[in-house]
Enzyme design. Structure first.
Site, mmCIF file in Angstrom:
data_model
loop_
_atom_site.group_PDB
_atom_site.id
_atom_site.type_symbol
_atom_site.label_atom_id
_atom_site.label_comp_id
_atom_site.label_asym_id
_atom_site.label_seq_id
_atom_site.Cartn_x
_atom_site.Cartn_y
_atom_site.Cartn_z
ATOM 1 C CG ASP A 44 -4.784 3.445 4.130
ATOM 2 O OD1 ASP A 44 -4.981 2.489 3.349
ATOM 3 O OD2 ASP A 44 -3.979 4.379 3.870
ATOM 4 C CB SER A 45 -8.934 0.376 1.727
ATOM 5 O OG SER A 45 -8.829 -0.804 2.502
ATOM 6 C CG ASP A 83 -2.722 0.208 5.787
ATOM 7 O OD1 ASP A 83 -1.486 0.282 5.697
ATOM 8 O OD2 ASP A 83 -3.496 0.321 4.822
ATOM 9 C CE LYS A 113 -1.127 -2.318 3.728
ATOM 10 N NZ LYS A 113 -0.973 -0.989 3.094
ATOM 11 C CD GLU A 115 -0.413 3.427 0.561
ATOM 12 O OE1 GLU A 115 -1.434 2.918 1.055
ATOM 13 O OE2 GLU A 115 -0.427 4.482 -0.107
ATOM 14 C CD GLU A 180 -2.553 -0.841 -4.154
ATOM 15 O OE1 GLU A 180 -2.177 -0.759 -2.970
ATOM 16 O OE2 GLU A 180 -3.635 -0.372 -4.566
HETATM 17 O O1 KIV Z 1 -5.656 -0.327 2.648
HETATM 18 C C1 KIV Z 1 -5.692 -1.375 1.985
HETATM 19 O O2 KIV Z 1 -6.748 -2.005 1.824
HETATM 20 C C2 KIV Z 1 -4.464 -1.845 1.395
HETATM 21 C C3 KIV Z 1 -4.527 -3.058 0.529
HETATM 22 C C4 KIV Z 1 -5.128 -2.729 -0.771
HETATM 23 C C5 KIV Z 1 -3.212 -3.719 0.372
HETATM 24 O O3 KIV Z 1 -3.443 -1.267 1.594
#
Ligand code: KIV
Length: 263
Positions: A44-45, A83, A113, A115, A180
């Site tokens: 989600d970055s 993500d 993923k 978070e 992280e």
């Molecule tokens: O969204 C992302 O890029 C991440 C990584 C930094 C692990 O969650």
């Protein structure tokens, strides 16, 4: 040969370190896959690195699926991880499971993923046959609750909490666990305490794998890079020089030349 989530566990058992990188589009995903990167995260970055948002909070499921499909089209061998964006798994188990399923059905991902130490959610998704990557420590989706991007687990109580979360996620069946923004020594303790492979970012050298955001690794960022990010290239300068040279060549009549013209 296609990598599977079981292969990562075997790497941990053999003590072989591996990498994960983010990708948000087809060409990047294809280059990473052809370079043999085993795990590609559609993070989600994408929000701050591609879409121009200040944080990851505004990123939607539709945006994530759009980028995930592009990445999946470029990948033959790597594990593609989607993500789950902010608020896509926060209101109910049903909604979280449905959105996780969308990453596989509509996004072409192999895994998702989460978070946050969302233990019950992780277990419910794993139970549906969807591989889950956990993510604990500094969670950018919790930026306001943390009061900024702060290293987590620095005191004994925080460290204990992270260790408990890691073990609970391990028990819930996650196939890997992102650590992280936590002290290197704590990441080492967690890595030893869990059977699932850990993947560090800003978590020191004792993890089973390491992940970086592709824009940071390639030097495509704006402003200063976080302490943990190492640019291995300076593509921003390369791009700037290429586009300026193009402009100069056109202005001077050097482009298009005979080699680039039809008759
Ligand atoms: O969204 C992302 O890029 C991440 C990584 C930094 C692990 O969650």
């Amino acid at each position: 040969m296609a990598i599977t989530v079981r292969d990562l566990r075997a790497l941990k058992q053999r003590g072989e370190r591996f990498v994960m990188l983010t990708a948000y589009d087809y060409p990047t995903a294809r280059i990473l896959d052809e370079a043999g990167i085993p795990v590609i995260l559609v993070g989600d970055s994408v929000g701050n690195n591609v879409l121009g948002y200040d944080t990851t909070l505004p990123v939607t499921m539709e945006e994530m699926l759009h980028h995930c499909r592009a990445v999946a089209r470029g990948v033959r061998n790597a594990i593609v991880v989607g993500d789950m964006p902010f608020m896509s798994f926060h209101t109910s188990i049903d909604e979280g499971v449905r959105n996780a399923g969308r990453f596989l059905k509509e996004g072409g991902a192999h895994a998702v993923k989460l978070e946050r130490p969302a233990i019950d959610m992780a277990a419910a998704i794993v139970e549906r046959g969807i591989p889950v990557m956990g993510h604990i420590g500094l969670g950018p989706q919790s930026i306001h609750a943390m009061g900024g991007y702060r290293v987590q687990g620095r005191d004994e109580e925080g460290a204990r909490r992270l260790l408990d979360e890691a073990q609970a996620l391990d028990k819930a069946g996650v196939f890997s666990l992102v650590l992280e923004g936590i002290p290197a020594e704590l990441a080492g303790r967690i890595t030893e305490a869990v059977s699932t492979p850990t993947i560090g970012i800003g978590a020191g050298p004792h993890c089973d794998g390491q992940v970086l955001v592709i824009n940071d690794l390639l030097g495509l960022g704006f402003g200063t890079y976080p302490k943990f990010a190492k640019p291995y290239a300076d593509l921003r300068t390369v791009i700037t020089e290429a586009v300026r040279t193009f402009g100069e060549d056109v202005a001077a009549g050097r482009f298009p030349d005979e080699d680039h013209s039809y008759h």
